[in-house]
Design a protein around this motif. Structure first.
Motif, PDB file in Angstrom:
ATOM      1  N   PHE A  22     186.717 -15.744  35.562  1.00 55.77           N
ATOM      2  CA  PHE A  22     185.579 -15.569  34.580  1.00 55.77           C
ATOM      3  C   PHE A  22     185.398 -16.622  33.283  1.00 55.77           C
ATOM      4  O   PHE A  22     184.401 -16.852  32.759  1.00 55.77           O
ATOM      5  CB  PHE A  22     185.890 -14.041  33.933  1.00 55.77           C
ATOM      6  CG  PHE A  22     185.834 -13.205  35.065  1.00 55.77           C
ATOM      7  CD1 PHE A  22     184.480 -12.799  35.248  1.00 55.77           C
ATOM      8  CD2 PHE A  22     186.565 -12.504  35.819  1.00 55.77           C
ATOM      9  CE1 PHE A  22     184.129 -12.018  36.390  1.00 55.77           C
ATOM     10  CE2 PHE A  22     186.474 -11.514  36.645  1.00 55.77           C
ATOM     11  CZ  PHE A  22     185.202 -11.156  36.965  1.00 55.77           C
ATOM     12  N   THR A  43     177.347 -11.501  37.731  1.00 60.72           N
ATOM     13  CA  THR A  43     177.598 -12.806  37.381  1.00 60.72           C
ATOM     14  C   THR A  43     176.373 -13.783  38.169  1.00 60.72           C
ATOM     15  O   THR A  43     175.936 -14.519  37.322  1.00 60.72           O
ATOM     16  CB  THR A  43     179.034 -13.405  37.885  1.00 60.72           C
ATOM     17  OG1 THR A  43     179.086 -13.524  39.394  1.00 60.72           O
ATOM     18  CG2 THR A  43     179.992 -12.588  37.290  1.00 60.72           C
ATOM     19  N   ASN A  61     180.766  -8.075  41.304  1.00 56.50           N
ATOM     20  CA  ASN A  61     181.205  -9.380  40.918  1.00 56.50           C
ATOM     21  C   ASN A  61     179.792 -10.272  41.084  1.00 56.50           C
ATOM     22  O   ASN A  61     179.372 -10.862  40.057  1.00 56.50           O
ATOM     23  CB  ASN A  61     182.124 -10.093  41.487  1.00 56.50           C
ATOM     24  CG  ASN A  61     182.471 -11.346  40.777  1.00 56.50           C
ATOM     25  OD1 ASN A  61     182.111 -11.619  39.596  1.00 56.50           O
ATOM     26  ND2 ASN A  61     183.651 -11.911  41.346  1.00 56.50           N
ATOM     27  N   MET A  97     180.661 -11.751  30.389  1.00 58.69           N
ATOM     28  CA  MET A  97     181.703 -12.529  31.114  1.00 58.69           C
ATOM     29  C   MET A  97     183.016 -12.742  30.188  1.00 58.69           C
ATOM     30  O   MET A  97     184.151 -12.808  30.380  1.00 58.69           O
ATOM     31  CB  MET A  97     181.372 -13.756  31.586  1.00 58.69           C
ATOM     32  CG  MET A  97     180.277 -13.833  32.840  1.00 58.69           C
ATOM     33  SD  MET A  97     181.204 -12.779  33.975  1.00 58.69           S
ATOM     34  CE  MET A  97     180.206 -11.433  33.923  1.00 58.69           C
TER      35      MET A  97
END
Length: 498
Positions: free
Chosen positions: A176, A283, A279, A309
């Motif tokens: 991250f 992201t 995820n 994040m």
């Protein structure tokens, strides 16, 4: 005599069976593994935040929606070859060692990412431009097939049993941080250069940064030693003979993974689904969803996901530490159930106007994501024995990521484009949560326990002596109970009846 035989029925734990870890060596191992993961996700962050820009550079024809889908299709193509990379690098890591393979994947990743920054656009070479981008993505995917499984295996085999969750969480901390650095760099470039400057030449800069990062990561990995678990395995003559058999029959080793360990494979794949779908929605898909679908300001959307994040990175090691005390299974089950319950409310908040409510929605998804991210690196390697851990984890992980993880932005974009339903991302998350819950239900708890096929690992000689003494006391207690049962069977039976 009988009590002595009972005491020796099971091999007694000795001080030689316990590995005392070297703290500086453990720290180097964790740092080097996390740096490699950081570089991998630096590239992912850059690509996800610039999907719309790359669509204009490499796929100029078509609507903006078609350009985004084409960019995400190239993004997903890297995941098609990940299982192939896992099939090559995983068994290789079980034969020649984890450290050598991790150094090789680092080189391939750095070179292919750096090459993206040198590619000509569609306006210069036509259709060759997206083809070259695809080739670079395929090399990245192939190398990544051996990266995460190898890094998690490496850290797990170095970490003391009581701290495996905490130390393993630093691997995904690197994930991250890398994503935040990549996305943060794109955000700064967007603000400084504007959309036109980013499309003309600025998009190259984040990819070119991968070259120096790769050299640093390679230097750190070349200085690492092999893991204690692998060294112990290699020193065993019986295991060496088995490894030789594995070299002669790769199909035999693969067959053993899917026949002898099929339950662990399915559990691993299910846990990977819930982690990676969450995820990649957060992201890789959210920045494009918020700008292209919801029409929000690009800088605002990028900052919200970037802040998410940062939140994940700040809390991930705390979750890893808690998994050492609370257990991996409860965290996975709770996180999966919460994902099913909260996916729709989170997306409704993201769709709301302004900045505050979308920020709350992003943070909600981020806190769900960190439950899986802080636990996975310690949970997945513990599913498989040492002699085939790298290979089994590589195959299981990469098949699951290829089918359900990396394709998430593409599938969700296509479903939303065809249906027009803006709640599709939430429904997709809910499906992943159901899969994760049932997978965790069948997971055996591994927190604080030695890895399969390996002896206990502790931090100090005092802990080793305490562990051996406790083991002998428990063995003596078991032997005494059996002796009393054999000598006075009626007494135990009548006691049970009362």
């Amino acid at each position: 005599m009988l009590r002595t035989l009972l005491r020796r029925r099971k091999k007694m734990l000795t001080i030689e069976d316990v590995t005392v870890t070297d703290r500086p060596e453990v720290h180097r191992a964790v740092s080097a593994a996390a740096l490699g993961n950081m570089m991998e996700w630096f590239d992912f962050g850059v690509y996800a935040y610039m999907a719309a820009t790359l669509g204009k550079v490499f796929f100029p024809s078509g609507s903006s929606g078609a350009q985004v889908i084409a960019a995400f299709a190239t993004f997903a193509a890297a995941f098609v070859v990940r299982p192939l990379g896992g099939l090559v690098f995983g068994p290789l890591g079980d034969r020649i060692g984890r450290q050598r393979v991790l150094a090789a994947t680092m080189i391939m990743m750095a070179v292919s990412t750096f090459a993206v920054g040198l590619l000509p656009g569609y306006a210069t070479v036509g259709v060759a431009a997206p083809v070259l981008l695809l080739v670079c993505r395929l090399v990245q995917g192939f190398s990544t097939g051996g990266e995460y499984a190898g890094a998690t295996t490496y850290i797990a085999e170095y970490a003391p049993d009581e701290r495996r969750g905490f130390l393993g969480s630093w691997l995904d901390f690197g994930t991250f941080v890398g994503y935040a650095l990549g996305s943060g760099l794109v955000t700064v470039l967007t603000a400084a250069l504007g959309t036109d400057g980013l499309t003309d030449w600025g998009w190259r800069l984040p990819f070119l940064v991968a070259g120096p990062l790769g050299l640093i990561g390679l230097y750190m990995r070349m200085r690492l030693e092999e893991t204690p678990a692998f060294r112990a395995e290699a020193e065993s003559e019986a295991d060496l003979a088995h490894a030789e058999e594995g070299r002669q029959s790769g199909h035999g080793r693969l067959k053993e993974i899917f026949t002898g360990h099929w339950q662990a494979v399915l559990i691993c794949m299910g846990l990977v689904v819930v982690y990676n779908v969450t995820n990649y929605v957060v992201t890789s898909y959210l920045p494009t969803f918020m700008t292209e679908t919801l029409g929000q300001n690009p800088t605002t959307a990028q900052l919200l996901v970037l802040a998410t994040m940062v939140l994940v990175a700040l809390t991930i090691t705390t979750v890893g530490r808690r998994s050492d005390t609370w257990g991996r299974r409860p965290l996975f089950m709770t996180g999966s159930a919460a994902l099913v319950a909260l996916a729709v409310p989170a997306l409704l908040l993201i769709r709301a106007g302004g900045a505050l409510l979308p920020a709350l929605g992003c943070f909600m998804l981020g806190l769900l994501l960190v439950v899986f991210a802080g636990t996975s690196a310690a949970t997945l390697p513990a599913l498989f024995p040492t002699r085939m851990r790298y290979g089994a984890l590589s195959v299981s992980y990469n098949i699951s990521v290829s089918l359900f993880g990396g394709t998430t932005p593409l599938v969700v974009s296509a479903l939303l484009e065809s249906t027009g339903n803006k709640m599709i991302p939430a429904y997709y998350l809910m499906g992943a949560g159901v899969i994760g819950f049932f997978s965790a239900f069948f997971l055996h708890e591994t927190a604080g326990k030695p890895l399969r096929g390996s002896g206990p690992m502790v931090e100090t000689p005092e802990q080793a002596h305490q562990l051996v003494a406790r083991s002998r006391a428990e063995a003596g207690r078991r032997a005494r109970n059996v002796w009393m049962h054999l000598r006075h069977p009626g007494r135990h039976r009548h006691h049970g009846e009362r």
